[in-house]
Enzyme design. Sequence first.
Site, PDB file in Angstrom:
ATOM      1  N   ASP A  13     -35.791   6.571 -27.555  1.00 53.03           N
ATOM      2  CA  ASP A  13     -34.656   5.747 -28.141  1.00 53.03           C
ATOM      3  C   ASP A  13     -33.511   5.893 -27.003  1.00 53.03           C
ATOM      4  O   ASP A  13     -32.344   5.514 -27.468  1.00 53.03           O
ATOM      5  CB  ASP A  13     -34.404   5.946 -29.477  1.00 53.03           C
ATOM      6  CG  ASP A  13     -35.580   5.999 -30.482  1.00 53.03           C
ATOM      7  OD1 ASP A  13     -36.504   5.213 -30.254  1.00 53.03           O
ATOM      8  OD2 ASP A  13     -35.589   6.665 -31.446  1.00 53.03           O
ATOM      9  N   HIS A  41     -39.100  -0.495 -29.315  1.00 53.00           N
ATOM     10  CA  HIS A  41     -38.271  -0.699 -27.860  1.00 53.00           C
ATOM     11  C   HIS A  41     -37.828  -2.043 -28.045  1.00 53.00           C
ATOM     12  O   HIS A  41     -38.166  -3.022 -28.427  1.00 53.00           O
ATOM     13  CB  HIS A  41     -39.184  -0.919 -26.522  1.00 53.00           C
ATOM     14  CG  HIS A  41     -39.605   0.378 -26.149  1.00 53.00           C
ATOM     15  ND1 HIS A  41     -40.574   0.505 -25.095  1.00 53.00           N
ATOM     16  CD2 HIS A  41     -39.792   1.737 -26.749  1.00 53.00           C
ATOM     17  CE1 HIS A  41     -41.064   1.828 -24.960  1.00 53.00           C
ATOM     18  NE2 HIS A  41     -40.512   2.693 -25.814  1.00 53.00           N
ATOM     19  N   ASP A 332     -20.532   2.371 -23.905  1.00 50.91           N
ATOM     20  CA  ASP A 332     -19.694   1.758 -24.544  1.00 50.91           C
ATOM     21  C   ASP A 332     -19.507   2.291 -26.201  1.00 50.91           C
ATOM     22  O   ASP A 332     -18.437   2.404 -26.812  1.00 50.91           O
ATOM     23  CB  ASP A 332     -20.139   0.305 -24.903  1.00 50.91           C
ATOM     24  CG  ASP A 332     -21.553   0.214 -25.457  1.00 50.91           C
ATOM     25  OD1 ASP A 332     -22.396   0.549 -24.869  1.00 50.91           O
ATOM     26  OD2 ASP A 332     -21.745  -0.364 -26.688  1.00 50.91           O
TER      27      ASP A 332
HETATM   28  P1  GDP Z   1     -35.979   2.520 -26.728  1.00 52.50           P
HETATM   29  O1  GDP Z   1     -37.133   3.111 -27.574  1.00 52.50           O
HETATM   30  O2  GDP Z   1     -35.915   3.722 -25.612  1.00 52.50           O
HETATM   31  O3  GDP Z   1     -36.257   1.351 -25.944  1.00 52.50           O
HETATM   32  O4  GDP Z   1     -34.739   2.484 -27.379  1.00 52.50           O
HETATM   33  P2  GDP Z   1     -34.502   1.821 -28.814  1.00 52.50           P
HETATM   34  O5  GDP Z   1     -34.634   0.331 -28.645  1.00 52.50           O
HETATM   35  O6  GDP Z   1     -35.207   2.461 -30.090  1.00 52.50           O
HETATM   36  O7  GDP Z   1     -33.011   2.069 -29.197  1.00 52.50           O
HETATM   37  C1  GDP Z   1     -31.867   1.833 -28.123  1.00 52.50           C
HETATM   38  C2  GDP Z   1     -31.010   0.798 -29.132  1.00 52.50           C
HETATM   39  O8  GDP Z   1     -29.798   0.752 -28.173  1.00 52.50           O
HETATM   40  C3  GDP Z   1     -31.398  -0.595 -29.038  1.00 52.50           C
HETATM   41  O9  GDP Z   1     -30.916  -1.214 -30.443  1.00 52.50           O
HETATM   42  C4  GDP Z   1     -30.875  -1.328 -27.842  1.00 52.50           C
HETATM   43  O10 GDP Z   1     -30.658  -2.688 -28.200  1.00 52.50           O
HETATM   44  C5  GDP Z   1     -29.607  -0.697 -27.725  1.00 52.50           C
HETATM   45  N1  GDP Z   1     -28.871  -0.521 -26.347  1.00 52.50           N
HETATM   46  C6  GDP Z   1     -29.614  -0.364 -25.309  1.00 52.50           C
HETATM   47  N2  GDP Z   1     -28.636  -0.175 -24.311  1.00 52.50           N
HETATM   48  C7  GDP Z   1     -27.363  -0.169 -24.824  1.00 52.50           C
HETATM   49  C8  GDP Z   1     -26.127   0.074 -24.151  1.00 52.50           C
HETATM   50  O11 GDP Z   1     -26.046   0.095 -23.155  1.00 52.50           O
HETATM   51  N3  GDP Z   1     -25.052  -0.278 -25.181  1.00 52.50           N
HETATM   52  C9  GDP Z   1     -25.275  -0.549 -26.545  1.00 52.50           C
HETATM   53  N4  GDP Z   1     -24.143  -0.724 -27.255  1.00 52.50           N
HETATM   54  N5  GDP Z   1     -26.498  -0.598 -27.000  1.00 52.50           N
HETATM   55  C10 GDP Z   1     -27.718  -0.490 -26.311  1.00 52.50           C
HETATM   56  P1  IMO Z   2     -39.759   5.108 -28.404  1.00 54.51           P
HETATM   57  O1  IMO Z   2     -40.575   4.944 -27.425  1.00 54.51           O
HETATM   58  C1  IMO Z   2     -38.142   8.445 -30.947  1.00 54.51           C
HETATM   59  C2  IMO Z   2     -41.557  11.014 -32.721  1.00 54.51           C
HETATM   60  C3  IMO Z   2     -41.445  10.969 -34.345  1.00 54.51           C
HETATM   61  C4  IMO Z   2     -41.831  12.565 -34.551  1.00 54.51           C
HETATM   62  C5  IMO Z   2     -42.816  13.043 -33.348  1.00 54.51           C
HETATM   63  C6  IMO Z   2     -44.222  12.683 -33.365  1.00 54.51           C
HETATM   64  O2  IMO Z   2     -39.159   4.019 -29.206  1.00 54.51           O
HETATM   65  O3  IMO Z   2     -38.609   6.046 -27.831  1.00 54.51           O
HETATM   66  P2  IMO Z   2     -45.594  10.547 -33.757  1.00 54.51           P
HETATM   67  O4  IMO Z   2     -45.744   9.734 -34.581  1.00 54.51           O
HETATM   68  O5  IMO Z   2     -45.692  10.205 -32.207  1.00 54.51           O
HETATM   69  O6  IMO Z   2     -47.008  11.526 -33.727  1.00 54.51           O
HETATM   70  O7  IMO Z   2     -44.486  11.303 -33.995  1.00 54.51           O
HETATM   71  O8  IMO Z   2     -42.222  11.883 -32.133  1.00 54.51           O
HETATM   72  N1  IMO Z   2     -41.248   9.786 -32.068  1.00 54.51           N
HETATM   73  C7  IMO Z   2     -40.315   8.966 -31.518  1.00 54.51           C
HETATM   74  N2  IMO Z   2     -39.129   9.316 -31.696  1.00 54.51           N
HETATM   75  N3  IMO Z   2     -38.667   7.385 -30.298  1.00 54.51           N
HETATM   76  C8  IMO Z   2     -39.986   7.043 -30.333  1.00 54.51           C
HETATM   77  O9  IMO Z   2     -40.593   6.203 -29.421  1.00 54.51           O
HETATM   78  C9  IMO Z   2     -40.924   7.899 -30.918  1.00 54.51           C
HETATM   79  N4  IMO Z   2     -42.268   8.231 -31.053  1.00 54.51           N
HETATM   80  C10 IMO Z   2     -42.552   9.029 -31.900  1.00 54.51           C
HETATM   81  O10 IMO Z   2     -40.424  10.696 -34.957  1.00 54.51           O
HETATM   82  O11 IMO Z   2     -40.676  13.185 -34.434  1.00 54.51           O
HETATM   83 MG    MG Z   3     -37.290   3.435 -29.725  1.00 50.91          MG
END
Ligand code: GDP
Ligand code: IMO
Ligand code: MG
Length: 427
Positions: A13, A41, A332
């Site tokens: 994330d 994502h 930010d």
């Molecule tokens: P990922 O799993 O790595 O793709 O990340 P996620 O989408 O799960 O979580 C990242 C969150 O942060 C999302 O809601 C994005 O829209 C948001 N995000 C990404 N980059 C930025 C940033 O530079 N600033 C802010 N405020 N939000 C961001």
């Molecule tokens: P993205 O791609 C954050 C975590 C789960 C749990 C552990 C094992 O959005 O960054 P699983 O279902 O994979 O066997 O769970 O991994 N986990 C994540 N945490 N971001 C993810 O994906 C995750 N995918 C799995 O919360 O702790």
């Molecule tokens: Mg994510």
Amino acid sequence: MPALVLLGAQWGDEGKGKATDLLGGSVDYVVRYQGGNNAGHTVVVGDQKYALHLLPSGILSPGCTPVIGNGVVVDPSVLLSELSGLNERGVDTSKLLLSGNAHIITPYNVTVDKVTERFLGKRKIGTTGRGIGPTYADKINRVGIRVQDLYDESILTQKVEAALDVKNQILTKLYNRRAMAVDQAVEELLGYADKLAPYVADTVLVINQALEENKVVLFEGGQGTLLDIDHGTYPFVTSSNPTAGGACTGAGVGPTKISRVIGILKAYTTRVGAGPFPTELFDEDGEALRRIGGERGVTTGRDRRCGWFDAVIARYATRVNGLTDFFLTKLDVLTGWEQIPVCVAYEIDGKRVEELPYSQTDFHHAKPVYEMLPGWSEDISKAKSFADLPKNAQSYVKALEEMSGAPISAIGVGPGRDETIEINSFL
Ligand code: GDP
Ligand code: IMO
Ligand code: MG
């Protein structure tokens, strides 16, 4: 041979979806190489927000071919509903390629994931419950079902029989659950065959030919370095290799082809699910990071655990992935703190430790050693260049870069595509 790997440097994330989408317009292929729909994502384009779980984030860039590689585990119902959801919103998904060697998350693997977690009780991993671990376990146990098996009913039936033979013993005798019927599972899987057929391809060949033709290929990781089955905080990890080497095995490219490895790094730290997290906050600062950063899981809706930036982890990510660059996201979110603590080392049993301990026991005992960096109060969401940032924000970025061991080549100042400061070009 411009082949780039983009991966999470922490516990997932970090903003991989946004970073991938940002590059999507300039690359020819975006390839997911591991994980499955445990990923969430988020991509924000203008006033539109997309949550992608299985599809590579390049799907939103019209010129880009999205690829689901052999290392991914695929839940066909999730894939089909994600595709139709995007189609309804006017996104063309017809270029998608799906590896015939990718393993399928079967309905019984989802059941086993949930039952296992329940029986682990307080020792549970906190999985996403999507069947990821059991599907990779079947792959390693050589009783997995692959996409290509959907096109041979006899082989599919034999394989489902083999997989359910042992699983039904475990389910009925150990977990006191009902056995699962072979014909029902086979019927459900066969129902996906025609719908997936247009996408199935020899993706290893396609990707390697593209590289030979000097096309730009981006490998998009799911999860993150500390969730890696080999290099993460085992057993509190996912069941695949999000680290850079995973791109080679999960897409079928040699390590000599990879030219750049970009680590996506949040300006603070978050984690979902169980497991150690030295800089975790249980106070109002943690609450504020969660609120301002919108730290709620895209896949499961769980609140993310939040804490300060951990440079020990960033250094570790640089090492195990051979990172060439960092993309620092969510700077930010830190606006408004007078002082921002950054973890520079750990204290373990009274000793200062600069690097991530390999021992699980030591990591559980690690206490963060903080250095205080001065904060800033100015709105930075409109900043377009490094010089636009307030002096203290610049110093924060420079300090993180020095501690983390690779140049910070881009900075996120908001969720939108254009809310990014580019310092060094990635291509
Ligand atoms: P990922 O799993 O790595 O793709 O990340 P996620 O989408 O799960 O979580 C990242 C969150 O942060 C999302 O809601 C994005 O829209 C948001 N995000 C990404 N980059 C930025 C940033 O530079 N600033 C802010 N405020 N939000 C961001
Ligand atoms: P993205 O791609 C954050 C975590 C789960 C749990 C552990 C094992 O959005 O960054 P699983 O279902 O994979 O066997 O769970 O991994 N986990 C994540 N945490 N971001 C993810 O994906 C995750 N995918 C799995 O919360 O702790
Ligand atoms: Mg994510």
